[in-house]
Design a protein around this motif. Structure first.
Motif, PDB file in Angstrom:
ATOM      1  N   PRO A  42     -12.848  -3.445  -7.186  1.00  0.00           N
ATOM      2  CA  PRO A  42     -11.857  -3.748  -6.136  1.00  0.00           C
ATOM      3  C   PRO A  42     -12.519  -3.719  -4.753  1.00  0.00           C
ATOM      4  CG  PRO A  42     -11.604  -1.480  -6.843  1.00  0.00           C
ATOM      5  CD  PRO A  42     -12.653  -2.082  -7.748  1.00  0.00           C
ATOM      6  N   SER A  43     -11.910  -4.462  -3.789  1.00  0.00           N
ATOM      7  CA  SER A  43     -12.349  -4.408  -2.381  1.00  0.00           C
ATOM      8  C   SER A  43     -11.451  -3.431  -1.626  1.00  0.00           C
ATOM      9  CB  SER A  43     -12.266  -5.796  -1.741  1.00  0.00           C
ATOM     10  OG  SER A  43     -10.920  -6.257  -1.761  1.00  0.00           O
ATOM     11  N   ILE A  44     -12.033  -2.811  -0.607  1.00  0.00           N
ATOM     12  CA  ILE A  44     -11.312  -1.779   0.146  1.00  0.00           C
ATOM     13  C   ILE A  44     -10.398  -2.444   1.167  1.00  0.00           C
ATOM     14  CG2 ILE A  44     -11.585   0.196   1.686  1.00  0.00           C
ATOM     15  CD1 ILE A  44     -14.350   0.610   0.464  1.00  0.00           C
ATOM     16  N   PRO A  45      -9.120  -2.114   1.207  1.00  0.00           N
ATOM     17  CA  PRO A  45      -8.236  -2.656   2.261  1.00  0.00           C
ATOM     18  C   PRO A  45      -8.727  -2.205   3.632  1.00  0.00           C
ATOM     19  CG  PRO A  45      -6.938  -1.675   0.483  1.00  0.00           C
ATOM     20  CD  PRO A  45      -8.365  -1.293   0.236  1.00  0.00           C
ATOM     21  N   THR A  46      -8.464  -3.039   4.658  1.00  0.00           N
ATOM     22  CA  THR A  46      -8.916  -2.754   6.031  1.00  0.00           C
ATOM     23  C   THR A  46      -7.710  -2.686   6.959  1.00  0.00           C
ATOM     24  OG1 THR A  46      -9.184  -5.108   6.476  1.00  0.00           O
ATOM     25  CG2 THR A  46     -11.102  -3.942   5.614  1.00  0.00           C
ATOM     26  N   GLN A  47      -8.021  -2.296   8.204  1.00  0.00           N
ATOM     27  CA  GLN A  47      -7.039  -2.295   9.295  1.00  0.00           C
ATOM     28  C   GLN A  47      -5.792  -1.483   8.942  1.00  0.00           C
ATOM     29  OE1 GLN A  47      -6.213  -6.259  10.751  1.00  0.00           O
ATOM     30  NE2 GLN A  47      -8.336  -6.925  10.340  1.00  0.00           N
ATOM     31  N   LEU A  48      -6.013  -0.339   8.364  1.00  0.00           N
ATOM     32  CA  LEU A  48      -4.888   0.533   8.037  1.00  0.00           C
ATOM     33  C   LEU A  48      -4.275   1.068   9.329  1.00  0.00           C
ATOM     34  CD1 LEU A  48      -3.161   2.078   5.984  1.00  0.00           C
ATOM     35  CD2 LEU A  48      -4.913   3.893   6.038  1.00  0.00           C
ATOM     36  N   ARG A  49      -2.985   0.925   9.472  1.00  0.00           N
ATOM     37  CA  ARG A  49      -2.258   1.441  10.626  1.00  0.00           C
ATOM     38  C   ARG A  49      -1.066   2.245  10.138  1.00  0.00           C
ATOM     39  NH1 ARG A  49      -3.595  -3.787  12.399  1.00  0.00           N
ATOM     40  NH2 ARG A  49      -4.893  -3.809  14.298  1.00  0.00           N
ATOM     41  N   LEU A  50      -0.783   3.327  10.864  1.00  0.00           N
ATOM     42  CA  LEU A  50       0.367   4.156  10.563  1.00  0.00           C
ATOM     43  C   LEU A  50       1.070   4.408  11.889  1.00  0.00           C
ATOM     44  CD1 LEU A  50       1.844   5.682   8.285  1.00  0.00           C
ATOM     45  CD2 LEU A  50       0.510   7.726   8.916  1.00  0.00           C
ATOM     46  N   GLY A  92      -7.542  -7.610  -2.839  1.00  0.00           N
ATOM     47  CA  GLY A  92      -8.756  -7.305  -3.591  1.00  0.00           C
ATOM     48  C   GLY A  92      -8.642  -6.126  -4.528  1.00  0.00           C
ATOM     49  N   ALA A  93      -7.434  -5.694  -4.883  1.00  0.00           N
ATOM     50  CA  ALA A  93      -7.271  -4.568  -5.809  1.00  0.00           C
ATOM     51  C   ALA A  93      -6.032  -4.800  -6.658  1.00  0.00           C
ATOM     52  CB  ALA A  93      -7.158  -3.253  -5.046  1.00  0.00           C
ATOM     53  N   ALA A  94      -6.123  -4.338  -7.882  1.00  0.00           N
ATOM     54  CA  ALA A  94      -4.959  -4.492  -8.762  1.00  0.00           C
ATOM     55  C   ALA A  94      -3.866  -3.517  -8.363  1.00  0.00           C
ATOM     56  CB  ALA A  94      -5.368  -4.275 -10.217  1.00  0.00           C
ATOM     57  N   TRP A  95      -4.276  -2.308  -8.001  1.00  0.00           N
ATOM     58  CA  TRP A  95      -3.298  -1.298  -7.599  1.00  0.00           C
ATOM     59  C   TRP A  95      -3.785  -0.634  -6.323  1.00  0.00           C
ATOM     60  CZ3 TRP A  95       1.328  -0.466  -9.946  1.00  0.00           C
ATOM     61  CH2 TRP A  95       1.519  -1.059 -11.201  1.00  0.00           C
ATOM     62  N   LEU A  96      -2.822  -0.293  -5.470  1.00  0.00           N
ATOM     63  CA  LEU A  96      -3.082   0.495  -4.270  1.00  0.00           C
ATOM     64  C   LEU A  96      -2.369   1.836  -4.430  1.00  0.00           C
ATOM     65  CD1 LEU A  96      -2.611  -2.152  -1.426  1.00  0.00           C
ATOM     66  CD2 LEU A  96      -4.751  -1.307  -2.372  1.00  0.00           C
ATOM     67  N   HIS A  97      -3.072   2.903  -4.110  1.00  0.00           N
ATOM     68  CA  HIS A  97      -2.503   4.234  -4.212  1.00  0.00           C
ATOM     69  C   HIS A  97      -2.421   4.831  -2.810  1.00  0.00           C
ATOM     70  CE1 HIS A  97      -2.807   4.118  -8.581  1.00  0.00           C
ATOM     71  NE2 HIS A  97      -4.039   3.647  -8.433  1.00  0.00           N
ATOM     72  N   LEU A  98      -1.206   5.212  -2.366  1.00  0.00           N
ATOM     73  CA  LEU A  98      -0.975   5.783  -1.045  1.00  0.00           C
ATOM     74  C   LEU A  98      -0.505   7.226  -1.214  1.00  0.00           C
ATOM     75  CD1 LEU A  98      -0.047   2.572  -0.926  1.00  0.00           C
ATOM     76  CD2 LEU A  98       0.446   3.171   1.455  1.00  0.00           C
ATOM     77  N   GLU A  99      -1.080   8.110  -0.374  1.00  0.00           N
ATOM     78  CA  GLU A  99      -0.735   9.520  -0.457  1.00  0.00           C
ATOM     79  C   GLU A  99      -0.497  10.032   0.958  1.00  0.00           C
ATOM     80  OE1 GLU A  99      -3.451  12.972  -1.753  1.00  0.00           O
ATOM     81  OE2 GLU A  99      -2.469  12.293  -3.603  1.00  0.00           O
ATOM     82  N   LEU A 100       0.741  10.473   1.261  1.00  0.00           N
ATOM     83  CA  LEU A 100       1.140  10.924   2.593  1.00  0.00           C
ATOM     84  C   LEU A 100       1.210  12.449   2.594  1.00  0.00           C
ATOM     85  CD1 LEU A 100       2.068   9.840   5.395  1.00  0.00           C
ATOM     86  CD2 LEU A 100       4.430  10.150   4.591  1.00  0.00           C
ATOM     87  N   HIS A 101       0.475  13.077   3.594  1.00  0.00           N
ATOM     88  CA  HIS A 101       0.420  14.528   3.714  1.00  0.00           C
ATOM     89  C   HIS A 101       1.123  14.955   4.991  1.00  0.00           C
ATOM     90  CE1 HIS A 101      -2.773  15.387   0.610  1.00  0.00           C
ATOM     91  NE2 HIS A 101      -2.877  14.062   0.725  1.00  0.00           N
ATOM     92  N   ASN A 102       1.907  16.015   4.938  1.00  0.00           N
ATOM     93  CA  ASN A 102       2.481  16.665   6.111  1.00  0.00           C
ATOM     94  C   ASN A 102       1.436  17.638   6.628  1.00  0.00           C
ATOM     95  OD1 ASN A 102       3.815  18.419   7.908  1.00  0.00           O
ATOM     96  ND2 ASN A 102       5.791  18.082   6.892  1.00  0.00           N
TER      97      ASN A 102
END
Length: 997
Positions: free
Chosen positions: A181-189, A206-216
């Motif tokens: 897979p290719s790494i996603p770019t320009q991540l903004r939050l 560029g990826a079959a699955w994206l995994h997002l993990e949000l931390h407090n």
């Protein structure tokens, strides 16, 4: 002829072949089978089958190999039939097939080991697993064992089928694999609200699955975990805590590959505080702010105290995120404040505002109450105190209280409509919001009214003045006054009377002097504004007024005596009954004479002297006198409408009764005419004079006993123009001779003007004496017409012009040439263009041979050559070119030339006797001026004879020649310098007669 119809198949087995055939109709006793490699000699395997059998298996063969199979059937009577067929075993599939990315997101490498046996090559087909689309289809040689697929999609699953090819058969093996897979770019939050965050990124394909993990980050707990399929580029996290910082991690997965991507942090928006209030605290000049703590988290509170309606920040206080109040101390009294409470969480803020609150005001200081000299108003003023406004109260003893409210910024107030001379008490308090300070008090009086309609009048008296006025309506206890000399402001006396007095008379004053009386009303401690009145005592008239004449400069002098008392000025009025305008002059009180200049000459004037003191005046008796007359100005003598007249004009200088015009001849000075005209006439025409003569005019003016002459003026009568004007060309030169006859009368001379026709150049001017009757104008352009004008001149004046037009003789052409161009019928004439002008050229060609004119041509004035054609050959011609201007001509010299002659024709030779040779020929027309005949001894080339003949000759006899000799004869036609020869002709003279016999 029976066929077995042998066929071969492998039924999917790569090391065996099944041979099948049809049983012959007559049956068979058995079958023999042999298999051999294609192209080799001996069989590899043999086999047999009994009757009623129609198939046979060969095992242990090599996959993918070509074989030759022979089937032999044994028939009855030992007969056999055979049939041979070729076949190929199926290839074996590859072994150990693998497909790997090697960590690449855009390529896959295939590798394998070949199976046993032979093959023709490999076929590779790569498919995209999700879309089942064929991505790549390639054929490679049998020796290859690897292949690289590039340009693939990142993070995608692919299926590879490798087919081993042998003939028409193939054996396939498949394998699956993922690209990295290719790494996603320009991540903004970024915050979407106080409870949500919006995540976005690029390059999600560029990826079959994206995994997002949000931390407090505040609790260090995982808040949300999310797996998303390919293509998702944004996601909103909901139900978060306000004002909290979060960390987001992103990773990409494809098959067994996982790549950790970028991370980002962001804050949710904080919530603003609620119920913000600002109220008075227990301490003086203090305010307390309170608010409700909102849900969520925050770093701290920023509490801003704002002053005034514009909300200008004055103080900032930071307090912890768990606080709910703060107190501001030491604030300015009587000011309006509001508070802004701002929740700060990370880079974000949320604010809330309170309503306005006031600090308690202080009473104003510096309170004053002033009448400022006004009887109906009082001005209250104070120093500005901080607050929202002021409460005012004004309370006289006998009137109710007047209350007023004013806004802040005002520090004075004027009470109008008050009673004059009254004591008032003033109170002022400061107001700030709901608060009012204690009052400040002060008292004062209004001014009394002044007396009204104060007047001061002399009533025609020279030593007294009377003052009167109308009493004021209220508030006065009496009147006080002061009498002053207005000019010097010196005190004369004081006057004090009761409030029931309205007039008083002031005695023993100086005549003609201005006095000022100042009167004021008195009430309490104040005097009203002063009222003043001014007047003069009546002046006395002057005495001893006289008027005398002055000649140089022209004027009248006035004298008088001063009377007793004061005088502001003397006014002198000078006038004449013959003029509407009068002279008015004012002089100072110490002046006792004055001279009037610039008066009209010869005029009787009257003088009155008046004494002025203020608005009053007293006049003397009239005095009278005459001014001297002046000579006339601008005397002008101009020619009249006819040559026998003069027009005299002048400008009257004023005064006088009539004018005497004296005319004399300028040279003799003797008066030849006197003409008298009345005053008012400014011009005169004198007739019957000699044209072109010089005259002198003098005008004498009379006024009373005085006479005076003008300056002498000189003038001319216009001369008569000359008569019988003529102009003719001078034949020997480019000039014009001008002649005229003298006209009657006199003149100073003549002026001639010569103007070239059609030229913009200025005319040429010449002068001639008064007795001249002719003049020659030299150096003119040849062949040019001129307009000649002539005037008779007397002084600056000219007669009417006389004009005549004439032309100069043209210039003759030069360098005339007549050339022969080498032609027997043409001549060419050319010449140089002469100076000046002409109308045309006349070119004449004469034949000197015939003594006649051949041609005459008229050519343009710019022509410089002509060619003559069709002329007679061998003739002499003369040419002449003549320049023509009107009736005038100028001819060139004559030049001559010959045309080429024509060669003699039809030359014949004869020898009528021994030693004689006869030559004869023919000629066209005249043909030539003459002929030259030459004879040569042909053998030796010796010139034997030469003869010149006239133009009419056509034959010639040569004698005394040698008998029996061959001679050559040439005949030349001649014309001037030109000649033309016939061809040479040879002939023999006769032999001697004796010899012939």
């Amino acid at each position: 002829g029976t066929l077995l119809n042998v066929s071969v198949s492998d039924h999917g087995r790569s090391d065996s072949l099944l041979v099948s055939w049809d049983e012959p109709e007559e049956g068979a006793k058995g079958y023999l089978l042999a298999v051999s490699s294609l192209g080799s000699g001996g069989p590899l395997q043999n086999g047999s089958a009994g009757p009623n059998t129609t198939s046979f298996w060969f095992h242990g063969l090599t996959p993918g190999t070509h074989y030759e199979i022979e089937v032999t059937a044994t028939l009855a009577c030992m007969d056999t039939i055979s049939q041979t067929i070729t076949a190929q075993t199926s290839p074996s599939p590859v072994r150990n097939l693998s497909l790997s990315s090697g960590g690449s997101s855009a390529s896959l490498r295939a590798a394998w080991a070949p199976g046993p046996g032979q093959r023709d090559g490999y076929g590779l087909a790569l498919y995209h697993s999700d879309s089942q689309a064929l991505v790549r289809n390639v054929s490679i040689p049998p020796s290859a064992s690897t292949f690289l697929f590039d340009g693939l999609l990142a993070g995608s699953e692919y299926a590879l089928k490798v087919s081993t090819l042998a003939g028409s058969s193939q054996a396939s093996t498949s394998v699956h694999q993922w690209t990295a897979p290719s790494i996603p770019t320009q991540l903004r939050l970024s915050p979407g609200s106080s409870t949500s965050l919006v995540a976005s990124w690029a390059g999600a394909a560029g990826a079959a699955w994206l995994h997002l993990e949000l931390h407090n980050l505040l609790t260090q707990m995982v808040t949300t975990t999310l797996s998303a399929r390919r293509g998702l580029t944004t996601y909103t996290f909901q139900h978060l805590h306000p004002g909290t910082q979060y960390w987001l991690g992103l990773s990409a997965t494809a098959g067994s590959y996982t790549v950790v991507g970028p991370n980002a942090t962001a804050w949710t928006y904080p919530l603003s505080p609620g119920n913000v209030t600002l109220s008075r605290a227990e301490e003086q000049s203090s305010l307390q702010a309170r608010w409700s703590i909102p849900v969520g988290h925050r770093d701290f509170y920023l509490v801003t105290l704002r002053e005034g309606e514009d909300g200008v920040p004055t103080r900032n206080i930071s307090v912890g995120g768990d606080n709910g109040h703060v107190t501001f101390h030491g604030l300015s009294p009587g000011k309006q404040f509001s508070v802004q409470v701002t929740v700060v969480a990370g880079p974000y803020q949320a604010s809330a505002f309170s309503t306005a609150a006031w600090t308690e005001p202080l009473a104003p200081s510096g309170v004053s109450l002033s009448s400022q000299g006004s009887p109906h108003s009082l001005l209250a003023s104070w120093e500005e105190a901080t607050g929202e406004g002021y409460l005012l109260a004004l309370s006289p003893a006998e009137h109710p209280v007047k209350n007023s409210s004013l806004l802040r910024g005002v520090t004075s107030f004027t009470y109008e409509g008050l009673h004059p001379g009254t004591l008032y008490t003033f109170e002022v308090s400061t107001v700030a919001g709901p608060y009012t300070s204690s009052p400040q008090c002060i008292s004062n009086w209004t001014y009394p009214l002044p007396p009204e309609q104060l007047t001061l009048s002399n009533r025609g008296h020279s030593t007294s003045l009377q003052a009167s006025w109308r009493a004021a309506s209220s508030g006065s206890t009496g009147y006080t006054g002061t009498l002053l000399e207005t000019k010097s402001q010196e005190w004369v006396r004081n006057v004090t009377v009761g409030n029931d007095w309205t007039n008083v008379t002031l005695e023993d004053l100086v005549p003609g002097r201005q006095y000022t009386l100042e009167v004021a009303a008195v009430a309490g401690p104040y005097r009203s504004p002063v009222q003043s009145a001014t007047d003069w005592t009546y002046p006395l008239a002057p005495a001893g007024v006289t008027l005398t004449n002055t000649r140089r400069p022209l004027g009248l002098s006035a004298f008088w005596d001063k009377a007793a008392g004061d005088v502001d000025q003397f006014h002198l009025q000078l006038y004449s009954k013959s003029h509407a305008a009068q002279r008015n002059i004012s002089v100072g009180p110490n002046t006792h004479n004055f001279t009037f200049l610039g008066l009209s000459p010869g005029t009787q004037y009257f003088l009155k002297v008046t004494v002025l003191s203020g608005p009053y005046r007293s006049s003397s008796h009239f005095a009278t006198e005459w001014t001297y007359p002046l000579s006339l100005a601008n005397v002008s003598v101009q020619p009249g409408r006819r040559p026998q007249e003069l027009h005299v004009s002048w400008v009257e200088s004023g005064g006088g009764r009539d004018h005497l015009i004296q005319l004399s001849v300028a040279e003799s000075l003797s008066i030849i005419r006197n003409v008298s005209v009345p005053r008012g006439v400014t011009q005169l025409d004198l007739e019957g004079l000699v044209p072109g003569s010089r005259y002198r005019v003098e005008i004498i003016s009379q006024a009373g006993p005085h006479r005076i002459s003008s300056q002498t003026a000189i003038g001319y009568t216009v001369p008569l123009p000359p008569r019988s004007l003529s102009a003719s060309p001078v034949s020997t030169a480019w000039a014009l001779a001008v002649h005229w006859e003298t006209a009657p009368g006199q003149r100073d001379g003549y002026l001639l003007s010569v103007l070239e026709e059609g030229s913009s150049a200025p005319p040429r001017n010449l002068e001639a004496g008064k007795d001249s009757t002719n003049v020659t104008v030299p150096q003119l352009e040849p062949g040019t017409c001129y307009l000649v004008g002539i005037w008779a001149v007397a002084g600056p004046y000219r007669s009417l012009p006389k004009n005549v037009t004439s032309c100069t003789v043209p210039a003759a052409p030069t360098n005339l040439s007549l050339m022969n161009p080498g032609n027997s019928s043409e001549l060419y004439t050319s010449w140089n263009k002469p100076p000046g002008r002409r109308d045309h050229y006349r070119v004449s060609l004469y034949s000197l041979s015939t003594q006649s004119t051949v041609q005459v041509q008229t050519l343009s004035p710019d022509a410089q050559n002509i060619t003559w054609t069709h002329l007679e050959a061998g003739s002499r011609f003369a040419v002449q070119v003549t320049a023509v201007k009107g009736s005038l001509e100028a001819s060139s010299i004559n030049v001559t030339q010959w045309t080429h002659p024509l060669a003699p024709a039809n030359l014949t030779l004869g020898s009528p006797s021994a030693s004689v040779l006869l030559a004869s020929w023919a000629a066209a027309g005249r043909g030539a001026e003459g002929f030259a005949v030459d004879v040569y001894d042909t053998a030796s080339g010796t010139h034997v004879g030469h003869t010149v003949l006239g133009g009419n000759a056509r034959s010639h006899i040569f004698r005394s020649l040698s008998p029996g000799t061959l001679y050559s004869v040439a005949v030349r036609a001649t014309a001037g310098p030109f000649h033309a020869s016939s061809p040479n002709l040879t002939h023999c003279t006769r032999e001697c007669d004796a010899l012939l016999a």
